[in-house]
Design a protein around this motif. Sequence first.
Motif, PDB file in Angstrom:
ATOM      1  N   CYS A  36      -0.240  -1.393   0.412  1.00 23.28           N
ATOM      2  CA  CYS A  36      -0.867  -0.153  -0.033  1.00 23.28           C
ATOM      3  C   CYS A  36       0.173   0.859  -0.497  1.00 23.28           C
ATOM      4  CB  CYS A  36      -1.719   0.441   1.084  1.00 23.28           C
ATOM      5  SG  CYS A  36      -0.754   1.262   2.379  1.00 23.28           S
ATOM      6  N   GLY A  37       1.403   0.722   0.030  1.00 28.28           N
ATOM      7  CA  GLY A  37       2.466   1.635  -0.382  1.00 28.28           C
ATOM      8  C   GLY A  37       2.456   2.975   0.332  1.00 28.28           C
ATOM      9  N   GLU A  38       1.475   3.218   1.174  1.00 24.20           N
ATOM     10  CA  GLU A  38       1.336   4.553   1.767  1.00 24.20           C
ATOM     11  C   GLU A  38       1.341   4.565   3.287  1.00 24.20           C
ATOM     12  OE1 GLU A  38      -2.372   5.550   0.098  1.00 24.20           O
ATOM     13  OE2 GLU A  38      -1.525   6.253  -1.815  1.00 24.20           O
ATOM     14  N   CYS A  39       0.994   3.431   3.904  1.00 26.87           N
ATOM     15  CA  CYS A  39       0.863   3.432   5.363  1.00 26.87           C
ATOM     16  C   CYS A  39       2.251   3.524   6.000  1.00 26.87           C
ATOM     17  CB  CYS A  39       0.125   2.189   5.846  1.00 26.87           C
ATOM     18  SG  CYS A  39       1.105   0.681   5.710  1.00 26.87           S
ATOM     19  N   CYS A  88       4.396   0.418   5.177  1.00 28.07           N
ATOM     20  CA  CYS A  88       4.807   0.350   3.770  1.00 28.07           C
ATOM     21  C   CYS A  88       5.906   1.373   3.504  1.00 28.07           C
ATOM     22  CB  CYS A  88       3.631   0.598   2.838  1.00 28.07           C
ATOM     23  SG  CYS A  88       2.567  -0.836   2.638  1.00 28.07           S
ATOM     24  N   CYS A  99       1.744  -4.412   6.057  1.00 25.75           N
ATOM     25  CA  CYS A  99       0.962  -3.247   5.627  1.00 25.75           C
ATOM     26  C   CYS A  99      -0.253  -3.094   6.540  1.00 25.75           C
ATOM     27  CB  CYS A  99       0.513  -3.434   4.180  1.00 25.75           C
ATOM     28  SG  CYS A  99      -0.680  -2.204   3.631  1.00 25.75           S
ATOM     29  N   GLU A 100      -0.518  -1.857   6.935  1.00 31.34           N
ATOM     30  CA  GLU A 100      -1.593  -1.638   7.905  1.00 31.34           C
ATOM     31  C   GLU A 100      -2.971  -1.492   7.258  1.00 31.34           C
ATOM     32  OE1 GLU A 100       0.061   1.818   9.731  1.00 31.34           O
ATOM     33  OE2 GLU A 100       1.147   0.650  11.252  1.00 31.34           O
ATOM     34  N   ARG A 101      -2.976  -1.424   5.911  1.00 35.83           N
ATOM     35  CA  ARG A 101      -4.265  -1.134   5.287  1.00 35.83           C
ATOM     36  C   ARG A 101      -4.807  -2.229   4.379  1.00 35.83           C
ATOM     37  NH1 ARG A 101      -3.205   4.613   2.818  1.00 35.83           N
ATOM     38  NH2 ARG A 101      -4.984   3.982   1.563  1.00 35.83           N
TER      39      ARG A 101
END
Lengths: 181, 389
Positions: free
Chosen positions: B90-93, B96, B104-106
């Motif tokens: 996701c690039g944001e969690c 990431c 990645c957590e999402r």
Amino acid sequence: MKGSDHLAQGLGWFGIGLGLWKLFEAKRTTRALGLEGCESLVRLCGARDVATGIGSLTVNPKPVLWARVAGDALDLAALATALRDKHNPQRDNLQLAVAMVGATTAVDLYVAQAQTRRHGYQSGVTPDYSHRSGFPKGLEAARGAARDFETPGHMKASLPSPASSPGPRTQTGKPNSPISG
Amino acid sequence: MKALCWHGKNDIRYDTVPDPEIEHPRDAIINVSSCAICGSDLHLYDHFIPAMESGDVVGHEFMGEVMEVGSETKTLKVGDRVVVPFTISCGECDQCRRGNFSVCERSNRNKPLADKMFGHGGAGLFGYSHLTGGYAGGQAEYVRVPFADTTHIKVPSTLTDEQVLFLGDIFPTGWQAAVACDIEPTDTVAIWGAGPVGQFCVRSAVLLGAKQVIMIDNVPERLSMAEAGGAITINFDEESVLSRLQSLTQGKGPEKCIDAVGLEAHTPRSIDSVYDRVKQAMMLESDRAHVLREMIYVCRPAGVLSIPGVYGGLVDKIPVGALMNKGLTVRTGQTHVKRWTDDLLERIEEGQIDPSFVITHTADLSQGPEMYNTFRDKQDGCVKVVLKP
Ligand SMILES: NC(=O)c1ccc[n+]([C@@H]2O[C@H](COP(=O)([O-])OP(=O)(O)OC[C@H]3O[C@@H](n4cnc5c(N)ncnc54)[C@H](O)[C@@H]3O)[C@@H](O)[C@H]2O)c1
Ligand SMILES: [Zn+2]
Ligand SMILES: [Zn+2]
């Protein structure tokens, strides 16, 4: 699935069908071939055909297909012996049976060979990969070409050599370490 | 569209399935130009990975052209040529942002299932069971890429598909495995498994400047390919791995060991007596964590074990006493693909490496089911298969 997989399955169902026929219609079979009295032998063949038929439906039918080929050979030998009897009233049928079993044998042999290749570990030709370095500039140029790459801090070896990580290895030896005061 | 679908053990079929559609604003649809069969796919083929469902589209190593983008997919436009990392991120969690893209957590929409199995599950993966999100895979004509704005690698048109395709999986996997060894110029790096991943481990260790790189396998043509890349080879059918490693390292053992085999390890057929005694002493059985045990045993104290090889569940008889007393470091995980690919793409462009060396078979996607078999059984010298939809 490959062509020979489908053929193996076809042979499987064919074998089961023919086997059941021999098992339950042994009388009719022997009469048609002029071999009255051989019913139990025919039933035995039928049971064998059902078993190898089921085996041919499995993921790796290779061994069973070779068993089928052996069974075919036995059948052919038996029919050939029967043919030698000049007084058999059903010689025409016998000849037809020999032709049919012969054809089946050919197919069995072909599929058994194809499946042997298919399920052979490391089978087939072994090409030469000794020129495939993957380094367009050659192996010697590649050695250490990425040595400038910085290992991320958290992936450093726990105890790197003094060459790549100089400095003392003991707490007390540390300059300005609180322990050594 | 046409795709390769899993239907059970040894049963991959070339099926017709519905075309993918944009389901979320961050999605993109890729028109696949090339895809590959990975060693990880063989674990599905042999049904070692749970939570597969009949009809699942497989494949996680693929590239192609962007056909359609969702409204929030700003970094991509229709027509872009991209390689897709097999780990969806996701690039944001929290993970990431640390660069731990493979956890990645999402991106794993079935995370509760994975959490149950692993305590805490990892990222979503393409075509790799419902434990990792149940996303349709890339051995297909088209693929939906979730989180496409962060899950892609743009590649220039000057390079061929064959040169860049493996940026999505096996090249960064071999690279990360070698980087995790923190290779020093005095190091001996021993690598188990001369499959595609092992081949990239060899190239990476050579580039990173190891003193000696040793490759262990029993498939002659794979060993010869490793030798071409700069490795000393050990055929475990012909000689004792232990004594050969000892003699190559003056009795001290390799500092760094890489397991590029994973959960389907073969147990050597011709085992000499030394090896046997070792096995007995360690109470080994012919379990498939064979390589892991061997590595723990042969590694030099304070060394590193790097494990890119995939494990799915539980293994037993791990010599944890040796692991602990020797003070070994263990590094493992699915590859954080995006973390390495900018650098690796540059190395390809510079001509430091050309990943296409590993391809031995190219076929139409419809030949996929056969090629799975050819690759698994190492027939016709198969090392790596590329499929064209
Ligand atoms: N961590 C990741 O992100 C990641 C990515 C890609 C692949 N993988 C994994 O890496 C592993 C290798 O992948 P691959 O594509 O090279 O597969 P592969 O199946 O082609 O290669 C495995 C090799 O190991 C060899 N081998 C088997 N038993 C051995 C033993 N006892 N000692 C030495 N060698 C032995 C086999 O002969 C074969 O050449 C697989 O487990 C795969 O799932 C992990
Ligand atoms: Zn993979
Ligand atoms: Zn994330």
